[in-house]
Motif scaffolding. Structure first.
Motif, PDB file in Angstrom:
ATOM      1  N   TYR A 362      -1.708  16.748  -7.927  1.00 32.41           N
ATOM      2  CA  TYR A 362      -0.879  16.995  -6.602  1.00 32.41           C
ATOM      3  C   TYR A 362      -0.443  15.856  -5.764  1.00 32.41           C
ATOM      4  O   TYR A 362       0.492  15.862  -4.852  1.00 32.41           O
ATOM      5  CB  TYR A 362      -1.085  17.956  -5.590  1.00 32.41           C
ATOM      6  N   GLN A 363      -1.122  14.714  -6.039  1.00 31.85           N
ATOM      7  CA  GLN A 363      -0.885  13.334  -5.254  1.00 31.85           C
ATOM      8  C   GLN A 363      -1.094  13.696  -3.891  1.00 31.85           C
ATOM      9  O   GLN A 363      -0.065  13.296  -2.839  1.00 31.85           O
ATOM     10  CB  GLN A 363       0.557  12.692  -5.332  1.00 31.85           C
ATOM     11  N   VAL A 364      -2.168  14.474  -3.487  1.00 30.54           N
ATOM     12  CA  VAL A 364      -2.629  15.008  -2.240  1.00 30.54           C
ATOM     13  C   VAL A 364      -3.958  14.264  -1.624  1.00 30.54           C
ATOM     14  O   VAL A 364      -4.941  14.598  -2.486  1.00 30.54           O
ATOM     15  CB  VAL A 364      -2.703  16.424  -1.824  1.00 30.54           C
ATOM     16  N   ASP A 365      -3.803  13.314  -0.975  1.00 32.32           N
ATOM     17  CA  ASP A 365      -5.097  12.309  -0.613  1.00 32.32           C
ATOM     18  C   ASP A 365      -5.473  12.775   0.884  1.00 32.32           C
ATOM     19  O   ASP A 365      -4.755  12.526   1.708  1.00 32.32           O
ATOM     20  CB  ASP A 365      -5.009  10.928  -0.899  1.00 32.32           C
ATOM     21  N   ALA A 366      -6.342  13.598   1.032  1.00 33.48           N
ATOM     22  CA  ALA A 366      -6.530  14.075   2.392  1.00 33.48           C
ATOM     23  C   ALA A 366      -7.100  12.747   3.143  1.00 33.48           C
ATOM     24  O   ALA A 366      -6.719  12.831   4.640  1.00 33.48           O
ATOM     25  CB  ALA A 366      -7.996  15.036   2.479  1.00 33.48           C
ATOM     26  N   GLU A 367      -7.593  11.699   2.716  1.00 36.57           N
ATOM     27  CA  GLU A 367      -7.915  10.498   3.392  1.00 36.57           C
ATOM     28  C   GLU A 367      -6.632  10.039   4.012  1.00 36.57           C
ATOM     29  O   GLU A 367      -6.488   9.445   5.274  1.00 36.57           O
ATOM     30  CB  GLU A 367      -9.181   9.679   2.862  1.00 36.57           C
ATOM     31  N   LYS A 368      -5.981   9.543   2.999  1.00 36.37           N
ATOM     32  CA  LYS A 368      -4.333   9.279   3.474  1.00 36.37           C
ATOM     33  C   LYS A 368      -3.574  10.113   4.341  1.00 36.37           C
ATOM     34  O   LYS A 368      -3.115   9.494   5.400  1.00 36.37           O
ATOM     35  CB  LYS A 368      -3.604   8.639   2.222  1.00 36.37           C
ATOM     36  N   ILE A 369      -3.618  11.207   4.157  1.00 39.38           N
ATOM     37  CA  ILE A 369      -3.177  12.237   5.222  1.00 39.38           C
ATOM     38  C   ILE A 369      -3.691  12.022   6.478  1.00 39.38           C
ATOM     39  O   ILE A 369      -2.906  12.246   7.836  1.00 39.38           O
ATOM     40  CB  ILE A 369      -3.269  13.663   4.634  1.00 39.38           C
ATOM     41  N   ARG A 370      -5.030  11.887   6.622  1.00 45.38           N
ATOM     42  CA  ARG A 370      -5.658  11.642   7.818  1.00 45.38           C
ATOM     43  C   ARG A 370      -4.980  10.439   8.795  1.00 45.38           C
ATOM     44  O   ARG A 370      -5.105  10.802  10.027  1.00 45.38           O
ATOM     45  CB  ARG A 370      -7.258  11.476   7.581  1.00 45.38           C
ATOM     46  N   GLU A 371      -4.635   9.561   8.132  1.00 45.52           N
ATOM     47  CA  GLU A 371      -3.999   8.669   8.726  1.00 45.52           C
ATOM     48  C   GLU A 371      -2.675   8.901   9.759  1.00 45.52           C
ATOM     49  O   GLU A 371      -2.195   8.177  10.617  1.00 45.52           O
ATOM     50  CB  GLU A 371      -3.601   7.259   7.737  1.00 45.52           C
ATOM     51  N   TYR A 372      -2.187   9.929   8.940  1.00 45.75           N
ATOM     52  CA  TYR A 372      -0.914  10.683   9.867  1.00 45.75           C
ATOM     53  C   TYR A 372      -1.452  11.503  10.998  1.00 45.75           C
ATOM     54  O   TYR A 372      -0.426  11.996  11.709  1.00 45.75           O
ATOM     55  CB  TYR A 372      -0.067  11.252   9.002  1.00 45.75           C
ATOM     56  N   LEU A 373      -2.767  11.605  11.111  1.00 47.74           N
ATOM     57  CA  LEU A 373      -3.084  12.866  12.017  1.00 47.74           C
ATOM     58  C   LEU A 373      -4.033  12.253  13.023  1.00 47.74           C
ATOM     59  O   LEU A 373      -5.287  12.760  13.122  1.00 47.74           O
ATOM     60  CB  LEU A 373      -3.694  13.835  11.189  1.00 47.74           C
ATOM     61  N   PRO A 374      -3.786  11.238  13.755  1.00 40.68           N
ATOM     62  CA  PRO A 374      -4.570  11.092  14.974  1.00 40.68           C
ATOM     63  C   PRO A 374      -4.711  12.168  15.990  1.00 40.68           C
ATOM     64  O   PRO A 374      -4.003  12.796  16.338  1.00 40.68           O
ATOM     65  CB  PRO A 374      -3.852   9.705  15.781  1.00 40.68           C
ATOM     66  N   VAL A 375      -6.075  12.149  16.525  1.00 34.41           N
ATOM     67  CA  VAL A 375      -6.331  13.369  17.334  1.00 34.41           C
ATOM     68  C   VAL A 375      -5.488  13.561  18.625  1.00 34.41           C
ATOM     69  O   VAL A 375      -4.971  14.686  19.051  1.00 34.41           O
ATOM     70  CB  VAL A 375      -7.792  13.265  17.652  1.00 34.41           C
ATOM     71  N   PHE A 462     -15.228  16.402  16.152  1.00 32.82           N
ATOM     72  CA  PHE A 462     -14.367  15.616  15.474  1.00 32.82           C
ATOM     73  C   PHE A 462     -14.963  14.160  15.289  1.00 32.82           C
ATOM     74  O   PHE A 462     -15.685  13.591  16.186  1.00 32.82           O
ATOM     75  CB  PHE A 462     -13.034  15.335  15.811  1.00 32.82           C
ATOM     76  N   THR A 463     -14.751  13.529  14.164  1.00 28.20           N
ATOM     77  CA  THR A 463     -15.393  11.873  14.128  1.00 28.20           C
ATOM     78  C   THR A 463     -14.670  11.036  15.076  1.00 28.20           C
ATOM     79  O   THR A 463     -13.435  11.031  15.054  1.00 28.20           O
ATOM     80  CB  THR A 463     -15.020  11.629  12.784  1.00 28.20           C
ATOM     81  N   LYS A 464     -15.412  10.329  15.898  1.00 25.59           N
ATOM     82  CA  LYS A 464     -14.823   9.449  17.062  1.00 25.59           C
ATOM     83  C   LYS A 464     -14.396   8.263  16.362  1.00 25.59           C
ATOM     84  O   LYS A 464     -14.428   7.983  15.449  1.00 25.59           O
ATOM     85  CB  LYS A 464     -16.160   9.049  17.783  1.00 25.59           C
ATOM     86  N   GLY A 465     -13.386   7.622  17.253  1.00 26.29           N
ATOM     87  CA  GLY A 465     -12.662   6.724  16.912  1.00 26.29           C
ATOM     88  C   GLY A 465     -13.550   5.589  16.896  1.00 26.29           C
ATOM     89  O   GLY A 465     -14.967   5.547  17.684  1.00 26.29           O
ATOM     90  N   THR A 466     -13.432   4.238  16.574  1.00 28.68           N
ATOM     91  CA  THR A 466     -13.930   3.093  16.555  1.00 28.68           C
ATOM     92  C   THR A 466     -13.354   1.958  17.027  1.00 28.68           C
ATOM     93  O   THR A 466     -12.052   2.171  17.903  1.00 28.68           O
ATOM     94  CB  THR A 466     -14.410   2.518  14.996  1.00 28.68           C
ATOM     95  N   ASP A 467     -13.678   0.856  17.407  1.00 29.48           N
ATOM     96  CA  ASP A 467     -12.863  -0.393  18.109  1.00 29.48           C
ATOM     97  C   ASP A 467     -11.881  -0.778  17.070  1.00 29.48           C
ATOM     98  O   ASP A 467     -10.628  -0.968  17.726  1.00 29.48           O
ATOM     99  CB  ASP A 467     -13.791  -1.679  18.054  1.00 29.48           C
ATOM    100  N   LYS A 468     -11.542  -0.528  16.108  1.00 31.64           N
ATOM    101  CA  LYS A 468     -10.707  -0.479  14.682  1.00 31.64           C
ATOM    102  C   LYS A 468      -9.772   0.509  14.846  1.00 31.64           C
ATOM    103  O   LYS A 468      -8.608   0.219  14.498  1.00 31.64           O
ATOM    104  CB  LYS A 468     -11.333  -1.005  13.356  1.00 31.64           C
ATOM    105  N   LEU A 469     -10.195   1.859  14.917  1.00 30.82           N
ATOM    106  CA  LEU A 469      -9.517   3.022  14.558  1.00 30.82           C
ATOM    107  C   LEU A 469      -9.567   3.987  15.438  1.00 30.82           C
ATOM    108  O   LEU A 469     -10.525   4.081  16.026  1.00 30.82           O
ATOM    109  CB  LEU A 469      -9.833   3.456  13.108  1.00 30.82           C
ATOM    110  N   PRO A 470      -8.592   4.587  15.642  1.00 30.41           N
ATOM    111  CA  PRO A 470      -8.371   5.947  16.627  1.00 30.41           C
ATOM    112  C   PRO A 470      -9.135   7.131  15.861  1.00 30.41           C
ATOM    113  O   PRO A 470      -9.388   7.074  14.585  1.00 30.41           O
ATOM    114  CB  PRO A 470      -7.168   6.221  16.865  1.00 30.41           C
ATOM    115  N   SER A 471      -9.713   8.159  16.552  1.00 33.31           N
ATOM    116  CA  SER A 471     -10.155   9.106  16.000  1.00 33.31           C
ATOM    117  C   SER A 471      -8.892   9.883  15.051  1.00 33.31           C
ATOM    118  O   SER A 471      -7.869  10.152  15.633  1.00 33.31           O
ATOM    119  CB  SER A 471     -10.635  10.544  17.017  1.00 33.31           C
ATOM    120  N   MET A 472      -9.212  10.147  13.777  1.00 32.47           N
ATOM    121  CA  MET A 472      -8.301  10.873  13.085  1.00 32.47           C
ATOM    122  C   MET A 472      -8.877  12.020  12.399  1.00 32.47           C
ATOM    123  O   MET A 472     -10.222  11.807  12.153  1.00 32.47           O
ATOM    124  CB  MET A 472      -7.867  10.022  12.079  1.00 32.47           C
ATOM    125  N   ILE A 473      -8.189  13.227  12.122  1.00 35.04           N
ATOM    126  CA  ILE A 473      -8.611  14.246  11.534  1.00 35.04           C
ATOM    127  C   ILE A 473      -7.858  14.701  10.098  1.00 35.04           C
ATOM    128  O   ILE A 473      -6.715  14.026   9.956  1.00 35.04           O
ATOM    129  CB  ILE A 473      -8.464  15.465  12.419  1.00 35.04           C
TER     130      ILE A 473
END
Length: 689
Positions: A362-375, A462-473
Motif C-alpha cells: 500500500y506504500q504506507v510507511d508509518a514513520e514517514k507519515i509521522r514526519e507530517y504529524l508534529p504534535v 508521546f515521544t518527546k522531541g529532541t534537539d534535532k527533531l520536534p515531537s512527532m506522532i
C-alpha cells in the motif's frame, strides 16, 4: 468567594477509635494553593504534600459536618437532603481527583505520596458515606413523600440513581456484613494503588547493539543511543509501536515484548489474584453470583448474559476475516523472509509483518507519515476543528500555574462565557503515569454564586522531541489524541444542575470520544494540519488514499485481539471459582484455544500484570466495543451532514456530550439519530459487511 476556614469535628461516620484519633480543627489557610474563588484555577505550581493534606482534611471535615446536618433534618426535602449531598460529593470528588492526579504526575516524591494517601482517605470517606444507614433512611423518606412525586423526570432520575448507588454500596446489609463490605472496599483500593505503582515504576529496559536495532527509525535510535554506542529502550507504551512495527530482527521484537508484558509481574500477579478474590467476596456479600453480575447492574448491558452474547456474536462475526488476515501475514512473511507458510506465526511478529504489508503493498510507511504529524501542529488542527464543530473557543492561559513546566492550560468559552478549563500533560517523565487518559478533575454544577465549570486534564506519553527533531506522532497515535481529547470535550460539555448527573453509563462513555477518531480519516480535515515538519509540504493525497485502502488490513485479527481482552476480563470477574486455583496465565491459553485463530500468548509473559483496566476498571473492557457500535452509528449523521457541520456538532454536544445521566442514553441517542440505533455502521467499519 474563597473557602472560609471553619472549626468543626469529624463526627459519626467512623468508628469510635477513629473518632478519637481523627478529631481535628479544619482550617484551610488563605495561602493554600487549593483555596480559590469560584472558577479560579488551583495554584498547582505551589502545591506541596502539606497543602494536599490541609486541603483534603478541610474538605473531609466539611463534608462530614454536612452529612450530619442532612441526617438531623426532621423533614426530608430535596433541598435539605439530596442537594447538600450533591454538594458534598462534588467537593470530595474534586479533592480526591486532584490528589490522585498529582500522585500520577508530580515530580516531587512527597507530593506523590500525599496525593495517594489523601485520595485514599477520600475513598474511605466515600465508602463510609455510601453505607450510612441513617443517611440512606433520609433519602428513602423523601422518595416516599409527595415531594418526590412532584419532581420532573430529570430530578427523579437524580434521586433514583443516588438511592440505587447506595444499595449497591451495601447500605442494606446487616451491620456485621456491612463492616466486612467496607473492609473489602478499603483493601481493594490499597491493592489497586500498589498495582499501579508497580506497573509505573517497573523501569524495564531493552539494551540493543547495532544489529539488534536494525530497522528502527533513525530519529528513534537517536533518542535512546548511549555513549557506548548501544541503545537502551524503556519498555513503555510510547516505545512499543516503533520497536514492534520496525525492528528487523525477530529476536529483538520478542525480547521487547517479553519485557513489555512483564512490567510489574513480580508483585502484580499476586495482587491481581487478591483483587479478583476480594471482588468476588464483595459480590457474594451483596447476593450476586459473580462480581461481573454485581458490577453490571448500573450499566447499559445490565447483566453478564448480555455481555457474553455481545462478545460471542462479534467473535463469530470477525473470525473468518481474522483467519484470512493470518494467511495474509504469513504470505508477507514468506515474501519478506522466506519462512514457510505452514510455520506458526509468532505473536511478536504480527505488527512487523502488518507494517511490511502497509509499506510494500500500500506504500504506507508509518514513520514517514509521522514526519507530517508534529504534535504542536496536530494540537493546533485539533483545536481548530473542535472549536469550529462544537462552536466553542479555546484560550491558552499564559504563565499558568501548573505542576510541571511542560503542562499547558486552556480555558473554553461559549459565546464569550467561560465553559470549562483543561490541561495538557503530554510527554513521559520519571514516576509519571505511563498510559493515556482524559482525567476529569471537577464536574459542572450549579452553585449559589454561579455555575462551577468542569475541569479536565489530558495525560499523554508521546515521544518527546529532541534537539534535532520536534515531537512527532504516528497516525495511530493521532487517533489516540483525537480520542482522548474527545473525552476532554465530553467532560467540559456538561452543563447540568447536579454534579452527580455529570457521568453517563460507563459502557457508553467511550462512544463519545471514539466517534471523533473518524475525523482523521477525512483528507480535508487531516490535510489542514498534516504538514511535513521540515518542508511544510501537505500530506500527499495519494498517500492518504493508500492509508484508507489499507485501513482494514488485519481488521479481523485486531477485532479478535480486542475480544480476547474482553473475554479475559469477563472470565476473571464472571467465572471465578474460589474453590479452584486461579491461574491467570493459563486463562490466556484457554481463551486462545476457544477463539481458535492463533496462539497469542507468549510463554513466560504476564500481560495481566500491567493492564490498568482489570486493575482499576474491572468488567469494563467490553465497553470499548459496546461503545464503538454506538459511536459508528452516531457518526453516520456527521457523514451525511458534513464533518464540519456546526449545526450537527452543536446538536451532538447538547444532546449527547452534555447529557451525562440526565436522561436515558438510548433515548438521547435515538433523538440524535432520528431512529433506533443499529450495528450496521460498526460492521462496515471493520470491513466485515
Amino acid at each position: 468567594m474563597k473557602k472560609i476556614a471553619v472549626s468543626i469535628v469529624l463526627l459519626s461516620l467512623m468508628s469510635c477509635s477513629e473518632k478519637e484519633s481523627k478529631i481535628v480543627v479544619a482550617e484551610l489557610p488563605q495561602d493554600n494553593p487549593f483555596n480559590v474563588a469560584l472558577n479560579e484555577p488551583f495554584d498547582y505550581a505551589k502545591v506541596t504534600g502539606e497543602s494536599i493534606e490541609e486541603y483534603v482534611t478541610y474538605e473531609i471535615d466539611k463534608a462530614s459536618q454536612t452529612i450530619e446536618n442532612i441526617k438531623s433534618q426532621s423533614k426530608a426535602t430535596l433541598e435539605n437532603t439530596f442537594l447538600p449531598f450533591d454538594a458534598v460529593m462534588n467537593t470530595l470528588g474534586q479533592a480526591g481527583s486532584n490528589s490522585f492526579m498529582l500522585y500520577w504526575t508530580s515530580t516531587d516524591s512527597l507530593t506523590r505520596a500525599k496525593g495517594l494517601e489523601y485520595s485514599q482517605k477520600v475513598d474511605s470517606l466515600n465508602t463510609a458515606i455510601s453505607s450510612d444507614k441513617n443517611l440512606f433512611k433520609q433519602f428513602e423518606t423523601f422518595k416516599a413523600s409527595n415531594g418526590y412525586s412532584e419532581l420532573n423526570n430529570r430530578r427523579q432520575r437524580f434521586v433514583d440513581d443516588i438511592i440505587k448507588n447506595f444499595k449497591l454500596s451495601g447500605v442494606n446489609l446487616p451491620d456485621d456484613k456491612l463492616e466486612t463490605f467496607k473492609a473489602l472496599k478499603s483493601e481493594i483500593t490499597d491493592l489497586t494503588s500498589q498495582y499501579s505503582t508497580n506497573m509505573n515504576t517497573a523501569n524495564l529496559v531493552l539494551t540493543l547493539d547495532e544489529a539488534g536495532a536494525e530497522g528502527l527509525p533513525e530519529n528513534f535510535k537517536d533518542t535512546y543511543r548511549t555513549e557506548d554506542g548501544t541503545y537502551k529502550i524503556p519498555a513503555q507504551p510510547s516505545t512499543r509501536g516503533p520497536v514492534m512495527d520496525n525492528a528487523t530482527n525477530s529476536e529483538t521484537r520478542k525480547a521487547y515484548q517479553m519485557l513489555y508484558s512483564n512490567r510489574g509481574a513480580d508483585e502484580n500477579l499476586d495482587i491481581l489474584k487478591q483483587l479478583v478474590d476480594k471482588r468476588y467476596q464483595l459480590s457474594q456479600l451483596m447476593g450476586y453470583e459473580s462480581y461481573a453480575e454485581y458490577n453490571l447492574v448500573p450499566k447499559m448491558a445490565k447483566n453478564p448474559e448480555t455481555v457474553w452474547e455481545f462478545i460471542d456474536d462479534l467473535v463469530a462475526e470477525s473470525k473468518e476475516k481474522a483467519i484470512q488476515d493470518l494467511e495474509v501475514l504469513k504470505t508477507a512473511r514468506k515474501n519478506r523472509d522466506d519462512i514457510p507458510m505452514d510455520q506458526t506465526l509468532n505473536p511478536w511478529d504480527i505488527s512487523y509483518y502488518r507494517n511490511q504489508i502497509l509499506k510494500t503493498k500500500y506504500q504506507v510507511d508509518a514513520e514517514k507519515i509521522r514526519e507530517y504529524l508534529p504534535v504542536d501542529a496536530c494540537l493546533e488542527g485539533i483545536f481548530k476543528l473542535y472549536q469550529e464543530l462544537l462552536d466553542l473557543e479555546f484560550r491558552k492561559l499564559e504563565n499558568a500555574s501548573v505542576w510541571h513546566e511542560e503542562v499547558q492550560a486552556y480555558e473554553v468559552f461559549e459565546n464569550g462565557k467561560l465553559k470549562g478549563r483543561f490541561y495538557l500533560d503530554l510527554y513521559p517523565r520519571p514516576f509519571k503515569e505511563s498510559w493515556f487518559y482524559a482525567v476529569p478533575l471537577s464536574t459542572g454544577k450549579q452553585m449559589e454564586e454561579g455555575y462551577e465549570v468542569p475541569v479536565a486534564m489530558l495525560l499523554g506519553n508521546f515521544t518527546k522531541g529532541t534537539d534535532k527533531l520536534p515531537s512527532m506522532i504516528t497516525h495511530n497515535e493521532l487517533s489516540t489524541l483525537f480520542h482522548e481529547f474527545g473525552h476532554t470535550m465530553d467532560a467540559l460539555a456538561y452543563e447540568g444542575e447536579y454534579s452527580l448527573q455529570a457521568d453517563t453509563k460507563s459502557d457508553f462513555v467511550e462512544a463519545m470520544s471514539q466517534i471523533f477518531e473518524n475525523w482523521i480519516w477525512d483528507y480535508d480535515i487531516l490535510s489542514s494540519f498534516a504538514k511535513h515538519y521540515e518542508t511544510g509540504e501537505v500530506l500527499p493525497k495519494a498517500v492518504f488514499d493508500n492509508m484508507v485502502n489499507a485501513k482494514n488490513v488485519t481488521s479481523g485479527l485486531s477485532a479478535q485481539g480486542s475480544l480476547r481482552s474482553c473475554m479475559y476480563d469477563m472470565n476473571l470477574y464472571d467465572k471465578y471459582n474460589p474453590n479452584t486455583p486461579l491461574d491467570t496465565d493459563q486463562l490466556w491459553r484457554d481463551i486462545d484455544k476457544q477463539l481458535g485463530v492463533m496462539d497469542w500468548y507468549i510463554e513466560g509473559t504476564h500481560p495481566q500484570a500491567s493492564w490498568i483496566h482489570i486493575n482499576t476498571h474491572p468488567v469494563y473492557y467490553y465497553g470499548y466495543l459496546w461503545s464503538e457500535v454506538y459511536a459508528q452509528d452516531m457518526f453516520t449523521i456527521f457523514d451525511t451532514n458534513g464533518l464540519r457541520d456546526q449545526k450537527t456538532g452543536v446538536r451532538y454536544r447538547k444532546l449527547i456530550l452534555a447529557n451525562g445521566s440526565q436522561r436515558p442514553v438510548d433515548e438521547a441517542v435515538e433523538e440524535f439519530l432520528g431512529r433506533p440505533m443499529n450495528n450496521q455502521a460498526y460492521i462496515k467499519s471493520l470491513g466485515l459487511e
